[in-house]
Design an enzyme around this catalytic site. Structure first.
Site, PDB file in Angstrom:
ATOM      1  N   LYS A   1       0.970  -1.330  -0.031  1.00 34.68           N
ATOM      2  CA  LYS A   1      -0.006   0.012  -0.138  1.00 34.68           C
ATOM      3  C   LYS A   1       0.999   1.218  -0.051  1.00 34.68           C
ATOM      4  O   LYS A   1       1.550   1.571   0.637  1.00 34.68           O
ATOM      5  CB  LYS A   1      -0.910  -0.042   1.172  1.00 34.68           C
ATOM      6  CG  LYS A   1      -2.121  -0.848   1.215  1.00 34.68           C
ATOM      7  CD  LYS A   1      -3.159  -0.660   1.973  1.00 34.68           C
ATOM      8  CE  LYS A   1      -2.981  -0.652   3.389  1.00 34.68           C
ATOM      9  NZ  LYS A   1      -4.046  -0.425   4.073  1.00 34.68           N
ATOM     10  N   ILE A   2       0.547   2.088  -1.061  1.00 28.28           N
ATOM     11  CA  ILE A   2       1.414   3.390  -1.155  1.00 28.28           C
ATOM     12  C   ILE A   2       0.064   4.457  -1.244  1.00 28.28           C
ATOM     13  O   ILE A   2      -0.777   4.463  -2.074  1.00 28.28           O
ATOM     14  CB  ILE A   2       2.050   3.431  -2.495  1.00 28.28           C
ATOM     15  CG1 ILE A   2       3.290   2.387  -2.426  1.00 28.28           C
ATOM     16  CG2 ILE A   2       2.945   4.840  -2.482  1.00 28.28           C
ATOM     17  CD1 ILE A   2       4.378   2.745  -1.715  1.00 28.28           C
TER      18      ILE A   2
END
Length: 369
Positions: free
Chosen positions: A139-140
């Site tokens: 997750k970014i």
């Protein structure tokens, strides 16, 4: 039939934002995957902190790691990556059966890096190697610094869940990053068939802030303005999401995407996040039922899943009432509410809301150790 399974016939997958070790060890995750049609799950520092504080599932590992001299942050990472790896293994059959469309587990980089492109890339590489599972999503956040990190990681073959998206402009930026990453891989002679990404569009937080701004424009004992602010309460998040889906559909219809699809590219699906209702006066499924449709994911809490299974309506809705959605956003502007400013504030606030539970999780580990 279970309503969460019925969603699959409409092209939508049900994911959860609730990964804990107890869920893994008790068999609850495997049961939900096998019996309820759960197609993915994401780790959540707030859920982890609560599990550490209220249970004993992690105590032995925390004591052992603390005795070995690991820092609280290092212990947290060790525990959460172990859980993610085990969850990946439970969901691996879904990943294989769907040829890599579903069956993913998401793990976030430190939210402290949300504004640092290179550090985000480095940490994502490290976590990808550490977990070592093909059905992992890193997750970014979709911040200005996150967008180039997303492109580079996808180019390197690392699956990315882009999170904290509130505006259509930011969504289009991460969709562009996905297209560029795939094109760069083709130019480099690399395969693109197994590259996966989702764009996580947040909902309920939008209405929490916008409703507050709308209520400031309601004057007691006076005739309401035109448009009436009360007519927009609880309407903006869904309207924005429906218009984002229109942008998604436009990208999918482009010649640029078609050329990539012919080479085996996967669609970067829209993921609806923050779909539990924050206002008790609103229906519990208001962020679920209006956004059902092809190539989408809804990440729900346990409570929302239970409500949907009990009284949800399953029908394709995400392309319904698009003109009404446009009017909602136009009326919001006519009332003097800048949605660009709203989404900018939400993005900044959301990064802090990720940082706070992340730090609490490390503190929980420190106290247990």
């Amino acid at each position: 039939m279970n309503r969460t399974i019925e969603l699959l016939a409409q092209g939508q997958s049900c994911w959860m934002d609730d990964l804990t070790r107890r869920m893994i060890n008790s068999g609850d995750l495997a049961r939900r995957v096998g019996e309820e049609g759960l197609r993915g799950i994401t780790s959540n520092p707030a859920i982890f902190e609560k599990a550490v504080a209220e249970g004993a599932d992690y105590d032995d590992d925390i004591v052992r790691a603390a005795a070995a001299g690991r820092s609280p942050a290092g212990i947290y990472e060790e525990l959460i990556t172990s859980d993610v790896r085990n969850a990946c293994d439970i969901l691996r059959p879904v990943y294989e059966e769907t040829a890599g469309v579903d069956g993913f587990v998401s793990l976030e980089v430190s939210p402290h890096l949300a504004h640092d492109t290179e550090a985000s890339i480095e940490e994502a590489r490290r976590l990808w190697t550490l977990v070592d599972r093909p059905n992992l999503f890193i997750k970014i956040p979709g911040t200005p610094a996150g967008v180039p990190a997303v492109e580079q990681l996808l180019f390197e073959g690392i699956n990315v869940n882009i999170t904290l998206l509130f505006s259509i402009a930011r969504y289009e930026a991460v969709a562009e990053a996905y297209l560029r990453a795939l094109e760069r891989r083709l130019d480099a002679g690399q395969p693109i068939e197994r590259i996966a990404s989702v764009a996580s569009f947040f909902l309920s937080r939008i209405d929490v802030l916008v409703d507050r701004l709308l209520r400031q424009r309601i004057v007691p004992d006076r005739l309401p303005p035109d448009p009436d602010p009360r007519s927009l309460l609880g309407k903006v998040a869904i309207a924005n999401a429906k218009l984002a889906y229109q942008a998604f559909s436009h990208i999918r219809a482009s010649n640029r995407w078609m050329a990539l699809a012919e080479k085996g590219a996967r669609v970067q699906r829209m993921l609806w996040a923050s779909t539990s209702t924050k206002n008790p006066d609103y229906p519990d499924l208001m962020y679920v039922e209006p956004l059902i449709g092809p190539m989408t994911i809804n990440t729900m809490t346990r409570k929302t899943i239970a409500g949907f299974r009990e009284h949800g309506t399953v029908q394709a809705t995400v392309t319904h009432d698009v003109q009404r959605a446009r009017r909602v956003m136009e009326d919001l502007g006519r009332l003097g509410v800048s949605f660009d400013l709203v989404t900018a504030q939400l993005e900044n606030d959301a990064v802090q809301k990720f940082i706070d539970p992340f730090e609490l999780a490390a503190q929980a580990v420190r106290h247990q150790g």
